[in-house]
Write a protein that holds these residues in place. Structure first.
Motif, PDB file in Angstrom:
ATOM      1  N   THR A 118       0.760  -0.987   0.013  1.00 17.03           N
ATOM      2  CA  THR A 118      -0.159   0.134   0.080  1.00 17.03           C
ATOM      3  C   THR A 118       0.766   1.420   0.049  1.00 17.03           C
ATOM      4  N   THR A 119       0.448   2.240  -0.415  1.00 17.81           N
ATOM      5  CA  THR A 119       0.942   3.603  -0.419  1.00 17.81           C
ATOM      6  C   THR A 119       0.667   4.501   0.668  1.00 17.81           C
ATOM      7  N   VAL A 120       1.705   5.253   1.206  1.00 12.85           N
ATOM      8  CA  VAL A 120       1.615   6.175   2.104  1.00 12.85           C
ATOM      9  C   VAL A 120       2.213   7.559   1.812  1.00 12.85           C
ATOM     10  N   PRO A 121       1.611   8.622   1.893  1.00 15.46           N
ATOM     11  CA  PRO A 121       2.165  10.065   1.472  1.00 15.46           C
ATOM     12  C   PRO A 121       3.458  10.307   2.445  1.00 15.46           C
ATOM     13  N   GLN A 122       4.678  10.797   1.768  1.00 19.30           N
ATOM     14  CA  GLN A 122       5.779  11.146   2.545  1.00 19.30           C
ATOM     15  C   GLN A 122       5.343  12.314   3.215  1.00 19.30           C
ATOM     16  N   ALA A 123       6.076  12.637   4.343  1.00 19.34           N
ATOM     17  CA  ALA A 123       5.886  13.885   5.197  1.00 19.34           C
ATOM     18  C   ALA A 123       6.509  14.984   4.634  1.00 19.34           C
ATOM     19  N   GLY A 124       6.276  16.179   4.946  1.00 20.49           N
ATOM     20  CA  GLY A 124       6.724  17.267   4.478  1.00 20.49           C
ATOM     21  C   GLY A 124       6.232  18.011   3.400  1.00 20.49           C
ATOM     22  N   PRO A 125       6.282  19.471   3.354  1.00 21.04           N
ATOM     23  CA  PRO A 125       5.614  20.084   2.159  1.00 21.04           C
ATOM     24  C   PRO A 125       6.454  19.838   0.937  1.00 21.04           C
ATOM     25  N   ALA A 126       7.429  19.791   0.870  1.00 22.42           N
ATOM     26  CA  ALA A 126       8.269  19.500  -0.474  1.00 22.42           C
ATOM     27  C   ALA A 126       7.530  18.147  -1.146  1.00 22.42           C
ATOM     28  N   ALA A 127       7.538  17.224   0.020  1.00 23.09           N
ATOM     29  CA  ALA A 127       7.000  15.796  -0.566  1.00 23.09           C
ATOM     30  C   ALA A 127       5.757  15.876  -1.307  1.00 23.09           C
ATOM     31  N   ARG A 128       5.086  16.673  -0.273  1.00 23.58           N
ATOM     32  CA  ARG A 128       3.477  16.925  -0.830  1.00 23.58           C
ATOM     33  C   ARG A 128       3.165  17.582  -2.033  1.00 23.58           C
ATOM     34  N   ARG A 129       4.421  18.495  -2.450  1.00 22.42           N
ATOM     35  CA  ARG A 129       4.010  19.010  -3.864  1.00 22.42           C
ATOM     36  C   ARG A 129       4.508  18.281  -4.845  1.00 22.42           C
ATOM     37  N   ASN A 130       5.391  17.433  -4.629  1.00 21.31           N
ATOM     38  CA  ASN A 130       5.702  16.455  -5.776  1.00 21.31           C
ATOM     39  C   ASN A 130       5.039  15.208  -5.644  1.00 21.31           C
ATOM     40  N   SER A 131       4.107  14.954  -4.825  1.00 25.02           N
ATOM     41  CA  SER A 131       3.345  13.880  -4.690  1.00 25.02           C
ATOM     42  C   SER A 131       4.273  12.559  -4.348  1.00 25.02           C
ATOM     43  N   GLU A 132       5.188  12.474  -3.255  1.00 31.06           N
ATOM     44  CA  GLU A 132       6.002  11.519  -3.230  1.00 31.06           C
ATOM     45  C   GLU A 132       5.476  10.577  -2.472  1.00 31.06           C
ATOM     46  N   LEU A 133       5.726   9.290  -2.575  1.00 32.27           N
ATOM     47  CA  LEU A 133       4.945   8.240  -1.593  1.00 32.27           C
ATOM     48  C   LEU A 133       5.999   7.263  -0.988  1.00 32.27           C
ATOM     49  N   GLN A 155       8.460   5.051  -4.147  1.00 29.11           N
ATOM     50  CA  GLN A 155       7.308   4.831  -5.042  1.00 29.11           C
ATOM     51  C   GLN A 155       7.801   4.158  -6.351  1.00 29.11           C
ATOM     52  N   GLN A 156       9.192   4.256  -6.479  1.00 28.55           N
ATOM     53  CA  GLN A 156       9.788   3.601  -7.721  1.00 28.55           C
ATOM     54  C   GLN A 156       9.722   2.168  -7.727  1.00 28.55           C
TER      55      GLN A 156
END
Length: 194
Positions: A118-133, A155-156
């Protein structure tokens, strides 16, 4: 519901299916449903009263009158209410025991794993802007009812069966099947851990 069914041989079968009178007494005392013998002589009688009220079409007053007429217990409707109010946890224990006894053994000695990621969003504003998981890979061991493996990747990384470690295999046939599933040219021997 017919009152007679609570008094005949069906009732003894119900008590036996719940573990017998002694087991009912123990579980009722552990859950504090049956603490002392006042108007109700034992846990089996309390269970009979509880089922007569819950499954019957009567109110508290009629159930208390029925109990007195059949010689089960002589108590008022208010006393019956207070006694039944203490039976919730005990009833939950009884139902839980019946459900556990009826549940089929899914694995029958085999290790069965439920594998998922399952995927979980990474913490932090930069990770949220880039939709890093983050991707959480897990294996749930069904016979033991617990998770046997977790792995955290970015996520890769995709979902693959070879990410979960295989427990020691017991035969060359199983090893060959695993080699075929993973499509890797392993030269495995029986008893080898991957």
């Amino acid at each position: 519901m017919a009152d007679e069914s609570l008094l005949n041989e069906d009732w003894t079968r119900v008590v036996a299916q719940l573990g017998g009178a002694a087991q009912l007494e123990i579980s009722a005392r552990q859950t504090k449903a049956f603490v002392r013998r006042r108007q109700i002589p034992d846990a089996v009688s309390l269970l009979r009263l509880m089922l007569a009220y819950c499954l019957g079409e009567r109110g508290l007053r009629s159930t208390a009158a029925w109990a007195a007429s059949v010689g089960l217990a002589d108590l008022s409707s208010v006393a019956l209410f207070y006694r039944l109010r203490q039976c919730g946890d005990w009833f939950a224990v009884l139902v839980e025991g019946l459900l556990a006894a009826a549940a089929p053994k899914a694995s029958r000695g085999r290790l069965i794993r439920i594998i998922d990621a399952t995927t979980v969003p990474q913490a932090g504003p930069a990770a949220r802007r880039n939709s890093e998981l983050w991707r959480v890979h897990s294996a749930f061991d069904l016979p033991y009812e617990r998770f046997g493996h977790f792995e955290l990747t970015d996520q890769q990384e995709g979902e693959t069966f070879d990410r979960i470690p295989v427990v020691k295999n017991r035969s060359a046939l199983l090893t060959a099947l695993i080699c075929n599933l993973t499509a890797s040219p392993l030269s495995a021997t029986p008893g080898q851990t991957f």
